[in-house]
Design a protein around this motif. Structure first.
Motif, PDB file in Angstrom:
ATOM      1  N   ILE A  28       0.870  -1.177   0.000  1.00 31.35           N
ATOM      2  CA  ILE A  28       0.000   0.000   0.000  1.00 31.35           C
ATOM      3  C   ILE A  28       0.896   1.213   0.000  1.00 31.35           C
ATOM      4  O   ILE A  28       1.634   1.469   0.943  1.00 31.35           O
ATOM      5  N   SER A  29       0.855   1.994  -1.068  1.00 31.33           N
ATOM      6  CA  SER A  29       1.824   3.080  -1.210  1.00 31.33           C
ATOM      7  C   SER A  29       1.138   4.398  -1.432  1.00 31.33           C
ATOM      8  O   SER A  29       0.163   4.507  -2.156  1.00 31.33           O
ATOM      9  N   LEU A  68      -7.423   2.006  -3.042  1.00 30.57           N
ATOM     10  CA  LEU A  68      -8.014   2.678  -1.883  1.00 30.57           C
ATOM     11  C   LEU A  68      -6.980   3.559  -1.184  1.00 30.57           C
ATOM     12  O   LEU A  68      -7.283   4.682  -0.761  1.00 30.57           O
ATOM     13  N   SER A  69      -5.771   3.052  -1.076  1.00 31.35           N
ATOM     14  CA  SER A  69      -4.725   3.825  -0.419  1.00 31.35           C
ATOM     15  C   SER A  69      -4.434   5.117  -1.161  1.00 31.35           C
ATOM     16  O   SER A  69      -4.252   6.180  -0.551  1.00 31.35           O
ATOM     17  N   GLU A  96     -14.877  -3.250   7.696  1.00 31.66           N
ATOM     18  CA  GLU A  96     -13.459  -3.313   8.067  1.00 31.66           C
ATOM     19  C   GLU A  96     -13.119  -2.260   9.113  1.00 31.66           C
ATOM     20  O   GLU A  96     -12.422  -2.531  10.076  1.00 31.66           O
ATOM     21  N   PHE A  97     -13.597  -1.046   8.936  1.00 36.12           N
ATOM     22  CA  PHE A  97     -13.530  -0.041  10.004  1.00 36.12           C
ATOM     23  C   PHE A  97     -14.571   1.034   9.725  1.00 36.12           C
ATOM     24  O   PHE A  97     -14.787   1.426   8.586  1.00 36.12           O
ATOM     25  N   LYS A 109      -4.456   3.547   5.990  1.00 37.67           N
ATOM     26  CA  LYS A 109      -3.733   2.758   4.991  1.00 37.67           C
ATOM     27  C   LYS A 109      -3.172   1.478   5.600  1.00 37.67           C
ATOM     28  O   LYS A 109      -3.153   0.426   4.959  1.00 37.67           O
ATOM     29  N   GLU A 110      -2.760   1.548   6.855  1.00 37.02           N
ATOM     30  CA  GLU A 110      -2.275   0.355   7.533  1.00 37.02           C
ATOM     31  C   GLU A 110      -3.412  -0.659   7.691  1.00 37.02           C
ATOM     32  O   GLU A 110      -3.231  -1.862   7.467  1.00 37.02           O
ATOM     33  N   ALA A 111      -4.595  -0.179   8.075  1.00 38.11           N
ATOM     34  CA  ALA A 111      -5.752  -1.071   8.224  1.00 38.11           C
ATOM     35  C   ALA A 111      -6.133  -1.686   6.883  1.00 38.11           C
ATOM     36  O   ALA A 111      -6.484  -2.876   6.805  1.00 38.11           O
ATOM     37  N   ILE A 112      -6.095  -0.898   5.819  1.00 38.21           N
ATOM     38  CA  ILE A 112      -6.440  -1.409   4.491  1.00 38.21           C
ATOM     39  C   ILE A 112      -5.470  -2.502   4.056  1.00 38.21           C
ATOM     40  O   ILE A 112      -5.861  -3.496   3.423  1.00 38.21           O
ATOM     41  N   SER A 113      -4.217  -2.376   4.416  1.00 37.26           N
ATOM     42  CA  SER A 113      -3.218  -3.365   3.995  1.00 37.26           C
ATOM     43  C   SER A 113      -3.507  -4.748   4.571  1.00 37.26           C
ATOM     44  O   SER A 113      -3.029  -5.751   4.048  1.00 37.26           O
TER      45      SER A 113
END
Length: 443
Positions: A28-29, A68-69, A96-97, A109-113
């Motif tokens: 995720i960047s 998404l990121s 997811e959140f 972004k950390e949660a999406i990863s």
């Protein structure tokens, strides 16, 4: 809401930016320079609904997460700006959140990863219904309608829904939710039209594959931001720029009002009458407010209303003996036999035999913190233990008087004895005299 985001100037469609070419799967960047041309959008309550059914291959789902990121990189994320939620669906739906979980891009972004695909089914209608029931609620972070913050859904799918979407989407739009439909590869265009808000040409987008999504995002960036004076650095609005035909207007965040210069913003006193819903005390804080309570009250879990505390609970008061609670306050008192001192806290023992404190008729005898009644000499205490009555004579004879009585009685006995002896002797003399007289007569 219709074209609510079109009126934002810096349109939400700018969010649909391409994944980083050549980025490895799962990475995720936010390194792409798209953030440099990001628009400072007005606050939104934004929910991404992503399809992770079996038709989405693992490597494609990783591209969705990168997608998404990149979108989040373009948002003005914050507690008082844009709130973001992410939902994942297939035959089931997973939040997811919700909107109230993260207020910084790095955490999102950390949660999406870490999102994993659900793998089967495409229940798009169920996903939109879940968004209405479980995500767009004040308990889950959606801001009140009075805040006038747009509620937006972006659905990303590559298939055909396996449930009814039309009625659910219509209900969502009636509830004020604006829906953008993004189709990829095998996505059913008719289904996209059914779920998207009007006008459809501004709410439906399509790309052939996840790998060429940049074609779509480049177009969005050119249309809504490249020549837009609301792009960062090209306007002089202090907070929000709203596109207006070929120009722009300035606006302010919730809790602020536009100054007469039409550029800068001033924090509104949210504690003015009618602006807040605090039960007792409103504390203004830079365009927002918090509720507090008067002394002796505590703030309820709703953070608005107050309840009186029990001021006589242990540790809350400084009374030496008795605490009397009184609607958020208290006063001190003392046990029977004590009186409250001038400090209104401590107590001192009272003289229960002081004038006016007892009901004894004659004598008051103090006994620790109580008293008993008694009577003067020559009187006896009545059964009521308070009044007295004169005692009978026998009860009044003292030891000395008793001794005198015994001496008199002894004297009386002695005199009586002597008188009886004298009487006997007189009788004997009388008899002798009679005998003598009788002899004389015979001679």
């Amino acid at each position: 809401m219709g074209r609510a985001l079109g009126a934002l100037g810096c349109s939400l469609l700018l969010l649909l930016l391409p994944a980083v070419p050549g980025s490895p799967a799962g990475r995720i960047s936010g390194t792409r320079a798209v953030a440099d041309i990001a628009c400072k959008n007005r606050p939104l309550d934004l929910v991404f609904i992503i399809d992770s059914s079996r038709s989405v291959r693992p490597e494609e789902f990783e591209k969705v997460k990168i997608f998404l990121s990149e979108m989040i990189d373009t948002l003005d994320v914050g507690e008082r700006t844009t709130h973001v939620a992410v939902m994942n669906y297939a035959s089931t739906v997973k939040v997811e959140f919700p909107l109230q979980t993260y207020f910084d891009k790095a955490s999102m972004k950390e949660a999406i990863s870490h999102i994993e695909p659900l793998s089967s089914g495409t229940m798009t209608g169920l996903a939109i219904q879940t968004a209405m029931d479980e995500v767009f609620t004040e308990e889950m972070g959606t801001r009140p309608a009075s805040f006038n913050i747009p509620k937006v859904v972006i659905v990303v799918t590559d298939g055909r829904p396996q449930d009814q979407v039309q009625d659910v989407a219509a209900s969502a739009q009636t509830a004020g939710i604006e829906i953008y439909a993004v189709g990829v590869d095998r996505a059913d265009m008719q289904s996209l039209r059914i779920m998207a808000s009007e006008p459809l040409d501004e709410h439906i987008f399509y790309v052939e594959t996840y790998g060429v999504i940049e074609k779509l995002t480049s177009k969005f960036r050119e249309t809504f931001c490249a020549a837009n004076m609301c792009a960062l650095g090209t306007h002089d609005c202090e907070q929000v720029s709203v596109r207006n035909s070929k120009s722009y207007l300035c606006d302010c965040y919730e809790g602020y009002t536009l100054n007469p210069d039409k550029r800068t913003c001033l924090a509104v006193d949210m504690c003015e009458p009618g602006r807040h819903n605090c039960d007792q005390i409103c504390v203004s804080n830079n365009g927002s407010y918090a509720c507090e309570c008067y002394e002796g009250y505590t703030l309820n879990p709703d953070k608005k209303t107050c309840s009186a505390m029990d001021m006589c609970a242990p540790g809350r008061h400084d009374c030496e003996q008795v605490c009397l609670s009184n609607d958020g306050s208290y006063s001190c008192d003392c046990y029977e036999g004590y009186t409250l001192n001038a400090d209104k806290k401590t107590c001192s023992a009272v003289d229960m035999c002081a004038p006016g404190r007892h009901d004894c008729e004659q004598v008051c005898l103090r006994d620790d913190l109580s008293y008993t009644c008694d009577c003067y000499q020559g009187y006896t205490l009545n059964p009521d233990k308070k009044t007295c009555s004169r005692a009978i004579t026998s009860s009044l004879v003292t030891t000395e008087e008793s001794c005198k009585c015994e001496a008199i009685a002894a004297l009386q006995d002695s005199v009586t004895s002597h008188l009886e002896a004298l009487s006997t002797k007189l009788d004997e003399v009388f008899e002798k005299l009679q005998a003598y007289q009788s002899r004389q007569q015979v001679v």
